[in-house]
Design a protein around this motif. Sequence first.
Motif, PDB file in Angstrom:
ATOM      1  N   SER A   1       0.457   4.120  -2.735  1.00 27.14           N
ATOM      2  CA  SER A   1       0.271   5.755  -2.407  1.00 27.14           C
ATOM      3  C   SER A   1       1.327   6.447  -3.227  1.00 27.14           C
ATOM      4  O   SER A   1       0.887   7.582  -3.508  1.00 27.14           O
ATOM      5  CB  SER A   1       0.308   5.783  -0.934  1.00 27.14           C
ATOM      6  N   GLU A   2       2.473   5.927  -3.632  1.00 30.45           N
ATOM      7  CA  GLU A   2       3.296   6.839  -4.432  1.00 30.45           C
ATOM      8  C   GLU A   2       2.858   6.750  -5.595  1.00 30.45           C
ATOM      9  O   GLU A   2       2.822   7.681  -6.398  1.00 30.45           O
ATOM     10  CB  GLU A   2       4.721   5.915  -4.423  1.00 30.45           C
TER      11      GLU A   2
ATOM     12  N   ASN B   1       0.805  -1.196  -0.036  1.00 35.34           N
ATOM     13  CA  ASN B   1      -0.049   0.159   0.050  1.00 35.34           C
ATOM     14  C   ASN B   1       0.715   1.225   0.065  1.00 35.34           C
ATOM     15  O   ASN B   1       0.445   2.248  -0.473  1.00 35.34           O
ATOM     16  CB  ASN B   1      -0.777   0.277   1.325  1.00 35.34           C
ATOM     17  N   SER B   2       1.898   1.210   0.638  1.00 36.39           N
ATOM     18  CA  SER B   2       2.882   2.416   0.700  1.00 36.39           C
ATOM     19  C   SER B   2       3.339   2.771  -0.649  1.00 36.39           C
ATOM     20  O   SER B   2       3.309   3.846  -0.993  1.00 36.39           O
ATOM     21  CB  SER B   2       4.287   2.273   1.594  1.00 36.39           C
ATOM     22  N   LYS B   3       3.779   1.849  -1.368  1.00 36.95           N
ATOM     23  CA  LYS B   3       4.006   1.977  -2.777  1.00 36.95           C
ATOM     24  C   LYS B   3       2.891   2.518  -3.685  1.00 36.95           C
ATOM     25  O   LYS B   3       3.125   3.284  -4.561  1.00 36.95           O
ATOM     26  CB  LYS B   3       4.627   0.638  -3.584  1.00 36.95           C
TER      27      LYS B   3
ATOM     28  N   ASP C   1      -2.164  -5.237   3.570  1.00 37.68           N
ATOM     29  CA  ASP C   1      -1.165  -3.861   3.546  1.00 37.68           C
ATOM     30  C   ASP C   1      -0.724  -3.760   2.219  1.00 37.68           C
ATOM     31  O   ASP C   1       0.274  -3.298   1.800  1.00 37.68           O
ATOM     32  CB  ASP C   1       0.048  -4.350   4.495  1.00 37.68           C
TER      33      ASP C   1
ATOM     34  N   ASN D   1      -8.312  11.909  -5.866  1.00 38.91           N
ATOM     35  CA  ASN D   1      -8.398  10.729  -5.205  1.00 38.91           C
ATOM     36  C   ASN D   1      -8.634   9.586  -5.894  1.00 38.91           C
ATOM     37  O   ASN D   1      -9.609   8.851  -5.771  1.00 38.91           O
ATOM     38  CB  ASN D   1      -9.651  10.824  -4.004  1.00 38.91           C
TER      39      ASN D   1
ATOM     40  N   THR E   1      -8.415   5.687  -6.735  1.00 39.45           N
ATOM     41  CA  THR E   1      -8.257   4.541  -5.662  1.00 39.45           C
ATOM     42  C   THR E   1      -6.954   3.669  -6.098  1.00 39.45           C
ATOM     43  O   THR E   1      -6.235   3.754  -7.338  1.00 39.45           O
ATOM     44  CB  THR E   1      -9.629   3.522  -5.982  1.00 39.45           C
ATOM     45  N   ARG E   2      -6.744   2.884  -5.199  1.00 35.68           N
ATOM     46  CA  ARG E   2      -5.423   1.898  -5.315  1.00 35.68           C
ATOM     47  C   ARG E   2      -5.566   1.066  -6.554  1.00 35.68           C
ATOM     48  O   ARG E   2      -4.655   0.515  -7.105  1.00 35.68           O
ATOM     49  CB  ARG E   2      -4.975   1.403  -4.231  1.00 35.68           C
TER      50      ARG E   2
ATOM     51  N   LYS F   1      -0.283   6.690  -6.566  1.00 35.92           N
ATOM     52  CA  LYS F   1      -1.389   7.724  -6.388  1.00 35.92           C
ATOM     53  C   LYS F   1      -0.970   9.145  -6.419  1.00 35.92           C
ATOM     54  O   LYS F   1      -1.656  10.034  -7.180  1.00 35.92           O
ATOM     55  CB  LYS F   1      -2.322   7.411  -5.221  1.00 35.92           C
ATOM     56  N   ASN F   2      -0.125   9.252  -5.811  1.00 34.51           N
ATOM     57  CA  ASN F   2       0.541  10.687  -5.652  1.00 34.51           C
ATOM     58  C   ASN F   2       1.110  11.156  -6.878  1.00 34.51           C
ATOM     59  O   ASN F   2       0.856  12.322  -7.396  1.00 34.51           O
ATOM     60  CB  ASN F   2       1.529  10.690  -4.376  1.00 34.51           C
TER      61      ASN F   2
END
Length: 446
Positions: free
Chosen positions: A243-244, A239-241, A417, A259, A261-262, A246-247
């Motif tokens: 988020s990158e 999920n951390s990746k 995660d 916004n 989604t993943r 998405k950013n």
Amino acid sequence: MMIGNLVRRQLHTIISRQTIKPSSPTPPHLHTYNLSDLDLLNPKAYIPLILFYPNNANCRLTADQKVTVLKSSLSLTLTRHYPFAGRFPVTPTTPSYVDCNDEGVVFVESRNDTQLETFRLMTGQDEILGQLFADGVVHQMSASCKNLVTVQVNHFACGGVGLAISMSHLIGDACSLGSFLSHWAYVARYGSVDHQQVLPLNPHFIQSKRTDYSIRPEPAVAAADTTDVFVARRFVFPNSKLSEVKNKVVSEAGGSINNPTRVEVLTSLLFKTAVAAASVKCGSFKPSYLFFMVNMRDRFVEKLPQTTIGNFVSLMMVPVRHTNENSLTMVVAEIKKHKLRFAGIKSVEQLALNNSKSKVGNQDLDNVGKGSYFCSSFCGFPFNKLDFGWGKPMGTTLATKSTGKNGFVLMDTPDGDGVDVLVMLEQQHMKIFENDKEMLSFCQTN
């Protein structure tokens, strides 16, 4: 032990076989459950899922006691999910109804001489997984098959358990399967369908009129050349990746995408990377198409409960006809734009009519077969949370079948995660795909 050796010999021994019937009979006025127009648009196939449970030292139940709990709770659950205990009529065409005759669900128990971990790490396309399912019911429905649901409990040499469930796609989609399994698991833990924790999970059925006519099915998308060799690989995206990613999408879109989604960004990343790999292999860009199923329950004007049983999905097609459209940001934007078109559904009939219309325009017919990529997302469904009384599963596998088509299957990782992805591509394309630097930068590295 090598996987090749596993395939060549029998791994399991059947311990018992019986049919689990509802604990109370289905009322006469519910003896016929008509499939909706939406259901009849689906193939005569099964959704095959395996839940892997480790040998939990904190659980005091023996293997026999676990099976007893599964059987008794399934019997109770079938009183609420009454069509699941019925049978399809034998017909040369797609059956239009379920005979809710309480004949029950086939329940097989087997002992396997292999370690659970061996199966959990398989890609989902390994033929050996078929041994874990009752009567080998994994994919296509045979003309003589009348069962809606089959269950097999597999006891592994390590003490772990593999719970394999196949549910007919005619009766419901992945959301329906998740709802059914959640209800079953809660009944197993609380012992009653009337417990306050179980009641919110009761299924919601929409009664349909008997369909005596044929709705034009979704346009058939041709498979790739059967001479091509397809391979499957697994990738994990934390999920951390994600988020990158998405950013990155939000930044590059300059405020036009909010916004994402993943699942939207990951699907776009996979599709973009696969199309680029195909372009490199072929020496030039070819128009490509992403096909994606969308859960429609919350897109009705009057939202349907997520426990609504049936096939409440729509097939979305996102085309990339020019090389400059194959960017991460543009694919995400197209996905979000197409999703907006699904809002405001007023009835099941309207959704069925929309789904029956062709999604492929004349300009795409020449290319759609060879340049198609299918994505199925199981993210957000409760499969990794299904606790029957001995803890949550350590892994979940969808037993997919190699169909000679490009595709991606997304599932939440057991710890929630990240996303576990099964990628299926032509072998030569996969060699390029799995070495893509941008895609690998968002993958979990061991």
